[in-house]
Scaffold this motif. Structure first.
Motif, mmCIF file in Angstrom:
data_model
loop_
_atom_site.group_PDB
_atom_site.id
_atom_site.type_symbol
_atom_site.label_atom_id
_atom_site.label_comp_id
_atom_site.label_asym_id
_atom_site.label_seq_id
_atom_site.Cartn_x
_atom_site.Cartn_y
_atom_site.Cartn_z
ATOM 1 N N PRO A 205 5.952 12.902 3.587
ATOM 2 C CA PRO A 205 5.054 12.529 4.684
ATOM 3 C C PRO A 205 4.415 11.174 4.381
ATOM 4 C CG PRO A 205 3.970 14.105 3.248
ATOM 5 C CD PRO A 205 5.388 13.926 2.715
ATOM 6 N N PRO A 206 3.963 10.453 5.406
ATOM 7 C CA PRO A 206 3.264 9.189 5.145
ATOM 8 C C PRO A 206 2.037 9.442 4.275
ATOM 9 C CG PRO A 206 3.737 9.444 7.488
ATOM 10 C CD PRO A 206 4.070 10.745 6.825
ATOM 11 N N TYR A 207 1.778 8.564 3.332
ATOM 12 C CA TYR A 207 0.602 8.721 2.477
ATOM 13 C C TYR A 207 -0.601 8.003 3.070
ATOM 14 C CZ TYR A 207 1.305 3.984 0.714
ATOM 15 O OH TYR A 207 1.444 2.627 0.622
ATOM 16 N N PHE A 208 -0.378 7.184 4.115
ATOM 17 C CA PHE A 208 -1.454 6.388 4.683
ATOM 18 C C PHE A 208 -1.090 6.016 6.109
ATOM 19 C CE2 PHE A 208 -2.966 2.040 5.578
ATOM 20 C CZ PHE A 208 -4.335 2.209 5.432
ATOM 21 N N LYS A 209 -2.071 6.088 7.018
ATOM 22 C CA LYS A 209 -1.876 5.622 8.393
ATOM 23 C C LYS A 209 -3.146 4.918 8.847
ATOM 24 C CE LYS A 209 1.195 9.266 10.058
ATOM 25 N NZ LYS A 209 1.380 10.307 11.086
ATOM 26 N N HIS A 210 -2.958 3.769 9.484
ATOM 27 C CA HIS A 210 -4.099 3.051 10.047
ATOM 28 C C HIS A 210 -3.651 2.393 11.347
ATOM 29 C CE1 HIS A 210 -7.702 0.626 10.346
ATOM 30 N NE2 HIS A 210 -6.923 -0.404 10.604
ATOM 31 N N THR A 211 -4.473 2.566 12.382
ATOM 32 C CA THR A 211 -4.191 1.957 13.674
ATOM 33 C C THR A 211 -5.468 1.280 14.173
ATOM 34 O OG1 THR A 211 -2.574 3.669 14.190
ATOM 35 C CG2 THR A 211 -3.402 2.390 16.034
ATOM 36 N N ASP A 212 -5.314 0.072 14.677
ATOM 37 C CA ASP A 212 -6.422 -0.614 15.342
ATOM 38 C C ASP A 212 -5.843 -1.480 16.454
ATOM 39 O OD1 ASP A 212 -5.499 -2.998 14.133
ATOM 40 O OD2 ASP A 212 -7.000 -2.917 12.530
ATOM 41 N N GLU A 213 -6.655 -2.382 17.000
ATOM 42 C CA GLU A 213 -6.217 -3.193 18.135
ATOM 43 C C GLU A 213 -5.043 -4.111 17.807
ATOM 44 O OE1 GLU A 213 -9.192 -5.402 15.788
ATOM 45 O OE2 GLU A 213 -9.233 -3.399 16.646
ATOM 46 N N ARG A 214 -4.767 -4.359 16.540
ATOM 47 C CA ARG A 214 -3.670 -5.244 16.141
ATOM 48 C C ARG A 214 -2.334 -4.517 16.042
ATOM 49 N NH1 ARG A 214 -6.096 -6.925 10.626
ATOM 50 N NH2 ARG A 214 -6.616 -4.729 10.795
ATOM 51 N N GLY A 215 -2.375 -3.193 15.947
ATOM 52 C CA GLY A 215 -1.160 -2.409 15.761
ATOM 53 C C GLY A 215 -1.397 -1.307 14.742
ATOM 54 N N SER A 216 -0.375 -1.029 13.922
ATOM 55 C CA SER A 216 -0.518 0.070 12.961
ATOM 56 C C SER A 216 0.168 -0.264 11.643
ATOM 57 C CB SER A 216 0.068 1.357 13.531
ATOM 58 O OG SER A 216 1.461 1.230 13.713
ATOM 59 N N ILE A 217 -0.257 0.455 10.629
ATOM 60 C CA ILE A 217 0.373 0.418 9.303
ATOM 61 C C ILE A 217 0.616 1.870 8.904
ATOM 62 C CG2 ILE A 217 0.130 -0.175 6.867
ATOM 63 C CD1 ILE A 217 -1.880 -2.337 7.706
ATOM 64 N N ILE A 218 1.829 2.159 8.493
ATOM 65 C CA ILE A 218 2.165 3.495 7.994
ATOM 66 C C ILE A 218 2.681 3.336 6.580
ATOM 67 C CG2 ILE A 218 3.641 5.519 8.274
ATOM 68 C CD1 ILE A 218 3.700 4.886 11.285
ATOM 69 N N GLY A 219 2.014 3.978 5.628
ATOM 70 C CA GLY A 219 2.456 3.961 4.235
ATOM 71 C C GLY A 219 3.611 4.925 4.060
ATOM 72 N N ILE A 220 4.786 4.410 3.753
ATOM 73 C CA ILE A 220 5.985 5.243 3.673
ATOM 74 C C ILE A 220 6.061 6.001 2.349
ATOM 75 C CG2 ILE A 220 8.508 5.202 3.641
ATOM 76 C CD1 ILE A 220 8.346 2.811 5.528
ATOM 77 N N ILE A 221 5.961 5.292 1.240
ATOM 78 C CA ILE A 221 6.043 5.934 -0.074
ATOM 79 C C ILE A 221 5.302 5.068 -1.083
ATOM 80 C CG2 ILE A 221 8.276 4.888 -0.675
ATOM 81 C CD1 ILE A 221 8.941 7.662 -2.020
ATOM 82 N N ASN A 222 4.611 5.715 -2.006
ATOM 83 C CA ASN A 222 3.852 4.967 -3.009
ATOM 84 C C ASN A 222 4.116 5.490 -4.422
ATOM 85 O OD1 ASN A 222 2.461 7.354 -2.848
ATOM 86 N ND2 ASN A 222 0.436 6.434 -2.642
ATOM 87 N N ASN A 223 5.312 6.010 -4.627
ATOM 88 C CA ASN A 223 5.688 6.430 -5.975
ATOM 89 C C ASN A 223 7.187 6.292 -6.167
ATOM 90 O OD1 ASN A 223 7.046 8.781 -5.008
ATOM 91 N ND2 ASN A 223 5.115 9.843 -4.886
ATOM 92 N N GLY A 224 7.633 6.432 -7.403
ATOM 93 C CA GLY A 224 9.055 6.301 -7.712
ATOM 94 C C GLY A 224 9.415 4.870 -8.059
ATOM 95 N N GLU A 225 10.557 4.716 -8.643
ATOM 96 C CA GLU A 225 11.064 3.392 -8.989
ATOM 97 C C GLU A 225 12.428 3.240 -8.335
ATOM 98 O OE1 GLU A 225 12.686 1.135 -12.912
ATOM 99 O OE2 GLU A 225 10.755 2.150 -13.097
ATOM 100 N N TRP A 226 12.543 2.257 -7.451
ATOM 101 C CA TRP A 226 13.773 2.061 -6.679
ATOM 102 C C TRP A 226 14.378 0.725 -7.073
ATOM 103 C CZ3 TRP A 226 14.717 6.649 -5.162
ATOM 104 C CH2 TRP A 226 13.658 7.514 -4.936
ATOM 105 N N ARG A 227 15.672 0.744 -7.472
ATOM 106 C CA ARG A 227 16.318 -0.422 -8.068
ATOM 107 C C ARG A 227 17.370 -1.070 -7.177
ATOM 108 N NH1 ARG A 227 16.732 -0.212 -13.616
ATOM 109 N NH2 ARG A 227 17.365 -2.351 -13.296
#
Length: 126
Positions: free
Chosen positions: A6-28
């Motif tokens: 699930p998203p770890y973070f969501k923020h919406t305001d008049e400029r649009g939105s930010i959805i945090g997709i993933i904040n862990n793991g190491e991807w190479r």
């Protein structure tokens, strides 16, 4: 077998939105995959690589099945994923993607695929 993220973070305001997709793991390694409906992608498993999938657009039927001693084991697990879904496929899980309509997704790997010795394994049924 599969870990839906699930998203770890969501923020919406008049400029649009930010959805945090993933904040862990190491991807190479990162890849963008595009497929039309009705094709089959994957149908393989990895012995050591974990894969992160971020569905950008479309709808995909995903088939997953555990692999032990190069044999498919246990029951096949099938789920539908769509734009916005994020999930991880662990090693030793055979995975097949069947797009139901034109689809695009980001694929991240825990280790880069070595072209001389790729960790891409297939089970051939008799």
């Amino acid at each position: 077998m599969i870990q839906l993220i699930p998203p770890y973070f969501k923020h919406t305001d008049e400029r649009g939105s930010i959805i945090g997709i993933i904040n862990n793991g190491e991807w190479r390694e990162l890849n963008i995959i595009t497929s039309d409906s009705g094709v089959i992608r994957g149908n393989h498993f990895h012995k050591t690589i974990r894969e992160l999938f971020i569905i950008i657009e479309g709808e995909i039927e995903v088939h997953l099945q555990k692999v032990i001693d190069n044999q498919l084991c246990e029951n096949e697990y099938i789920l539908m994923v769509k734009a916005g879904d994020v999930f991880i496929v662990e090693p030793m899980i055979n995975h097949i993607f069947i797009p139901k309509r034109h689809s695009r997704w980001i694929n991240a790997l825990s280790h880069p695929v070595n072209p001389n010795c790729p960790d891409i394994n297939r089970i051939f049924l008799i």
